[in-house]
Design a protein around this motif. Structure first.
Motif, short mmCIF file in Angstrom:
data_model
loop_
_atom_site.label_atom_id
_atom_site.label_comp_id
_atom_site.label_asym_id
_atom_site.label_seq_id
_atom_site.Cartn_x
_atom_site.Cartn_y
_atom_site.Cartn_z
N GLN A 206 0.77 -1.42 0.04
CA GLN A 206 0.04 0.50 0.49
C GLN A 206 0.61 1.45 0.22
OE1 GLN A 206 -2.93 -0.56 3.36
NE2 GLN A 206 -3.25 -2.66 2.95
N LEU A 207 2.29 1.52 -0.42
CA LEU A 207 3.36 2.28 -0.50
C LEU A 207 2.94 3.25 -0.96
CD1 LEU A 207 5.32 3.76 1.18
CD2 LEU A 207 6.45 2.05 -0.23
N SER A 208 2.93 4.38 -0.94
CA SER A 208 2.09 6.19 -1.93
C SER A 208 2.88 6.55 -0.45
CB SER A 208 0.90 6.22 -1.51
OG SER A 208 0.60 6.43 0.03
N SER A 209 2.49 8.16 -1.60
CA SER A 209 3.81 9.52 -1.01
C SER A 209 2.98 8.95 0.45
CB SER A 209 3.84 10.50 -1.56
OG SER A 209 4.57 9.87 -3.01
N ALA A 210 1.46 10.02 0.03
CA ALA A 210 0.50 9.94 1.99
C ALA A 210 1.10 8.45 2.82
CB ALA A 210 -0.54 9.93 0.94
N SER A 211 1.22 7.97 2.76
CA SER A 211 1.09 6.85 3.51
C SER A 211 2.96 6.29 3.62
CB SER A 211 1.11 5.20 2.87
OG SER A 211 1.91 4.56 1.90
#
Length: 206
Positions: free
Chosen positions: A112-117
């Motif tokens: 689920q890695l993203s900039s937000a996470s």
């Protein structure tokens, strides 16, 4: 592995730092002293060569977070032995329900890695500096490599610092991981990233 110099000094002392996942030099920016400081991170592979360390009279090694297990794997494979070896906010069991982070949580973080996470991760870690830039695909590969590599053999740490407000690697899991070596363990009333601006490297190597 990647490596880069954070400081280069004329003295013959080296502080070799195995950093945490995806945080780069950010956790260490406020620390002073330490002589020459070489930062190692990105544990997708552990066989990339480092600069020749033979020219230093003393090498002290600090391993932080996922750098603890990665440093232990690297020490086992190379046979290198620093003059002092310190672990901070990490264990030899990075993906472990009882002595690290539960494997499903590490895998979910990768999936689920993203900039937000990642921003949320940095804040939970207690990182007060600017958020580092993130290569999402590379960071995901690194997490999966850490899971696959598994637990590391114990190289014999001279000091283990356990962060008492750790929201990344649970404090109780760290205590369980180091229960067999209570004499080297010290607690620090801090989050996962416990380093404070103005502190000296020597405080953490004590």
């Amino acid at each position: 592995m990647k490596h880069r110099w954070l400081a280069q000094s004329d003295d013959s002392k080296l502080t070799l730092v195995f950093g945490g996942w995806a945080l780069g030099s950010a956790p260490f920016r406020g620390l002073t002293g330490g002589g020459s400081i070489l930062l190692v991170d990105d544990y997708t592979r552990l066989d990339d060569p480092l600069p020749d360390l033979a020219g230093f009279d003393r090498v002290e090694m600090l391993a932080f977070s996922f750098g603890v297990a990665s440093a232990a794997h690297w020490l086992a494979s190379t046979g290198f032995r620093p003059d002092r070896l310190v672990a901070v906010s990490g264990t030899l069991h990075p993906a472990c329900a009882d002595r690290g982070i539960a494997p499903d949580i590490v895998r979910a973080t990768a999936d689920q890695l993203s900039s937000a996470s990642f921003v949320k991760f940095c804040r939970r870690a207690g990182l007060s500096a600017d958020i580092p830039e993130l290569d999402i695909e590379q960071a995901r590969k690194e997490l999966l490599a850490v899971i696959e590599r598994g637990s590391a053999p114990d190289p014999g740490f001279d000091r283990v610092w356990i962060s008492e407000r750790d929201r990344i690697i649970p404090t109780n899991a760290q205590r369980a991981a180091w229960a067999a070596t209570p004499d080297v363990v010290k607690g620090v009333a801090a989050p996962h990233v416990p380093f404070e601006p103005g502190q000296n490297w020597a405080e953490w190597m004590s």
